[in-house]
Write an enzyme that holds these catalytic residues in place. Structure first.
Site, short mmCIF file in Angstrom:
data_model
loop_
_atom_site.label_atom_id
_atom_site.label_comp_id
_atom_site.label_asym_id
_atom_site.label_seq_id
_atom_site.Cartn_x
_atom_site.Cartn_y
_atom_site.Cartn_z
N MET A 11 0.86 -1.18 0.00
CA MET A 11 0.00 0.00 0.00
C MET A 11 0.90 1.24 0.00
O MET A 11 1.99 1.21 0.56
CB MET A 11 -0.89 0.02 1.25
CG MET A 11 -1.88 -1.12 1.33
SD MET A 11 -3.20 -1.05 0.11
CE MET A 11 -4.14 0.35 0.67
N LYS A 15 1.33 2.47 -7.01
CA LYS A 15 0.94 1.59 -8.13
C LYS A 15 -0.08 2.26 -9.04
O LYS A 15 0.05 2.23 -10.26
CB LYS A 15 0.39 0.27 -7.59
CG LYS A 15 1.39 -0.54 -6.79
CD LYS A 15 0.79 -1.79 -6.19
CE LYS A 15 -0.35 -1.56 -5.25
NZ LYS A 15 -0.02 -0.81 -4.03
N GLU A 86 -5.19 -3.08 -9.40
CA GLU A 86 -5.73 -3.98 -8.38
C GLU A 86 -5.68 -5.44 -8.85
O GLU A 86 -6.61 -6.22 -8.64
CB GLU A 86 -7.16 -3.57 -7.99
CG GLU A 86 -7.30 -2.15 -7.50
CD GLU A 86 -6.54 -1.84 -6.21
OE1 GLU A 86 -6.15 -2.78 -5.49
OE2 GLU A 86 -6.33 -0.65 -5.93
#
Length: 189
Positions: A11, A15, A86
């Protein structure tokens, strides 16, 4: 020759901003891309890739049953690249389908996602991307508590670390903290 890329990070490693940057670079050159994301991530709305710094773009939402190979193959014009945000939420079939997009349609696929969950176990999508990807790259960030590289993530509930529970719980900074191995086992919470 097209390749399957898996770019993973914890996290807060950037990204989503990276995928938006790649999409922008292709499109600025007049090369359309196919931007996709998991339908499970609803933080910015289904079918939206969004970064914490405010950038976002519409994307095709991938649900559990979707045949991503058939979807890409049915497009009237093949994209120059398929970009997936994701990617940890992909299932085994999705990953194998994306490998077929690379091998049979000669379209590069770049998948961005988490590698491991808060229990320090691989996500299904990440597991198969690690197995099938031609190129694997880590997107680095630093531990919330020190300057070491973050390789794990802690889930928190009411400010306390949690190491058990359901794998899937969508959240951001209010729920997850990127940490190094030392602070995974001994967080300074």
């Amino acid at each position: 020759m097209a390749q399957l890329y898996f770019k993973y990070g914890t996290m807060n490693s950037g990204k989503s901003i990276e995928i938006l940057k790649v999409a922008h670079n292709y499109e600025e050159q007049g090369k359309p891309v196919l931007l996709m994301t998991s339908s499970l991530d609803t933080r910015a709305g289904v079918g939206t890739v969004a970064s914490r710094i405010g950038m976002k773009a519409e994307a095709v939402a991938i649900d559990e049953e979707m045949s991503v190979f058939d979807y890409v193959n049915s497009l009237p014009a093949k994209p120059f690249c398929v970009l997936i945000d994701e990617a940890q939420f992909l299932n085994k079939k999705h990953v194998y389908d994306f490998a077929r997009v690379v091998d049979e349609l000669n379209v590069p696929v770049m998948a961005f996602g988490l590698k491991n969950d808060f229990r320090n176990e691989l996500f299904e999508g990440s597991k198969y991307l690690l197995l099938l990807a031609d190129k694997i790259e880590e997107i680095k960030t630093i531990c919330w508590y020190c300057s070491k590289k973050a390789t794990m993530v802690i889930r928190t509930i009411d400010g306390k670390p949690v190491y058990e529970g359901e794998q899937l719980q969508i959240g951001g900074n209010e729920t997850y903290i990127p940490v190094c191995r030392k602070h995974y086992f001994k967080p300074e919470i």
